[in-house]
Design a protein around this motif. Structure first.
Motif, PDB file in Angstrom:
ATOM      1  N   ASN A   2      19.350 -16.792  22.285  1.00 37.87           N
ATOM      2  CA  ASN A   2      17.693 -17.601  21.971  1.00 37.87           C
ATOM      3  C   ASN A   2      17.152 -17.661  21.737  1.00 37.87           C
ATOM      4  O   ASN A   2      16.171 -18.688  21.024  1.00 37.87           O
ATOM      5  CB  ASN A   2      18.029 -19.074  23.242  1.00 37.87           C
ATOM      6  CG  ASN A   2      19.836 -19.700  23.707  1.00 37.87           C
ATOM      7  OD1 ASN A   2      19.855 -19.854  22.529  1.00 37.87           O
ATOM      8  ND2 ASN A   2      19.228 -20.099  24.740  1.00 37.87           N
TER       9      ASN A   2
ATOM     10  N   GLU B 114      16.423 -17.620  18.452  1.00 42.51           N
ATOM     11  CA  GLU B 114      16.690 -18.528  17.054  1.00 42.51           C
ATOM     12  C   GLU B 114      15.596 -18.872  17.570  1.00 42.51           C
ATOM     13  O   GLU B 114      14.597 -19.351  16.708  1.00 42.51           O
ATOM     14  CB  GLU B 114      17.271 -19.827  18.029  1.00 42.51           C
ATOM     15  CG  GLU B 114      17.039 -20.788  17.512  1.00 42.51           C
ATOM     16  CD  GLU B 114      19.085 -21.634  17.994  1.00 42.51           C
ATOM     17  OE1 GLU B 114      19.833 -22.665  17.003  1.00 42.51           O
ATOM     18  OE2 GLU B 114      18.792 -21.810  18.829  1.00 42.51           O
TER      19      GLU B 114
ATOM     20  N   ASP C 281      18.622 -16.282  12.859  1.00 43.11           N
ATOM     21  CA  ASP C 281      19.751 -17.020  12.871  1.00 43.11           C
ATOM     22  C   ASP C 281      20.437 -16.480  14.043  1.00 43.11           C
ATOM     23  O   ASP C 281      20.685 -15.864  14.403  1.00 43.11           O
ATOM     24  CB  ASP C 281      20.408 -16.722  11.279  1.00 43.11           C
ATOM     25  CG  ASP C 281      21.956 -17.549  11.548  1.00 43.11           C
ATOM     26  OD1 ASP C 281      23.063 -16.694  11.792  1.00 43.11           O
ATOM     27  OD2 ASP C 281      22.146 -18.633  11.254  1.00 43.11           O
ATOM     28  N   LYS C 282      21.042 -17.739  14.938  1.00 42.02           N
ATOM     29  CA  LYS C 282      21.449 -17.475  15.919  1.00 42.02           C
ATOM     30  C   LYS C 282      22.595 -16.824  16.411  1.00 42.02           C
ATOM     31  O   LYS C 282      23.033 -16.296  17.076  1.00 42.02           O
ATOM     32  CB  LYS C 282      21.539 -18.739  16.982  1.00 42.02           C
ATOM     33  CG  LYS C 282      21.971 -18.551  18.009  1.00 42.02           C
ATOM     34  CD  LYS C 282      21.808 -20.139  19.205  1.00 42.02           C
ATOM     35  CE  LYS C 282      22.635 -19.705  20.724  1.00 42.02           C
ATOM     36  NZ  LYS C 282      22.372 -21.062  21.337  1.00 42.02           N
TER      37      LYS C 282
END
Length: 214
Positions: free
Chosen positions: A142, A145, A150-151
């Motif tokens: 998280n 992000e 890019d998670k």
């Protein structure tokens, strides 16, 4: 124009490292003619991945041989310093000790996309501002992000061993160089500025180094 390379050795779990970086940004804002390149380097305050997590105040009390009340007062002082710098340290006293190795891996990955500082700031915010467990893979993903990364790729990296060797090498190199406390600012591989110095003092030091290098 002189360019200063700043190698910043720090840990995600170190409040003075967050303060030190914010003060560096303030110092640099007063030196518009100075060009700098910043690279983050890893340091672990809690290197044991298997150590049980514990509330920060009793942990610090035991580590420094001071009472919990003394540690609470010291933390409150840091919270005020952080607030004045625009940092979120709201839940600093509710956090738990944790290992930051995986967080450092994500910072190394973020550096390949010129987002290392954004990743570091997201981690500082999660740990000191929200008392989140920054050894937890979902929390880390998280944060990635939040930093504009890019998670899904962050989750893949966390599930792998990617960037582990570079983090271990980083930690070993600076230990061998005698760095035992953070933050440590190494300028052009020649000058060491230790601790989270006040912006004016830091600016003066950087200007002096730039003048000597010119």
């Amino acid at each position: 124009m002189t360019t200063l390379k700043i190698d910043l050795v720090s840990d995600i779990a170190c409040p003075w490292c967050a303060i030190g970086y914010a003060r560096l940004q303030q110092a640099l804002s007063t030196l518009p003619e100075l060009k700098t390149e910043l690279e983050w380097h890893a340091f672990e305050l809690n290197p044991d991945k298997n150590a049980a997590q514990e509330p920060i105040l009793p942990a610090l009390s035991r580590k420094y041989g001071r009472s919990e009340d003394e540690m609470r007062a010291a933390q409150a002082n840091m919270m005020q310093i952080a607030a004045d710098l625009g940092l979120n340290f709201t839940k600093m006293q509710q956090r738990f000790t944790c290992n930051t190795f995986d967080g450092h891996r994500l910072v190394k990955w973020a550096a390949t996309q010129n987002k290392a500082s954004a990743m570091k700031l997201a981690l500082f915010d999660a740990y000191f501002g929200e008392a989140k467990d920054v050894s937890n893979a979902e929390v880390l993903a998280n944060c990635a992000e939040q930093a504009g990364l890019d998670k899904t790729e962050a989750q893949r990296i966390l599930a792998s061993d990617d960037f582990s060797d570079i983090v271990r090498e980083d930690i070993a190199n600076y230990q061998q160089a005698g760095i035992s406390s953070v933050p440590a600012f190494i300028i052009n591989n020649r000058y060491l500025i230790s601790g989270a110095q006040e912006p004016a003092q830091l600016a003066a030091s950087l200007q002096q180094i730039a003048d000597e290098m010119a």
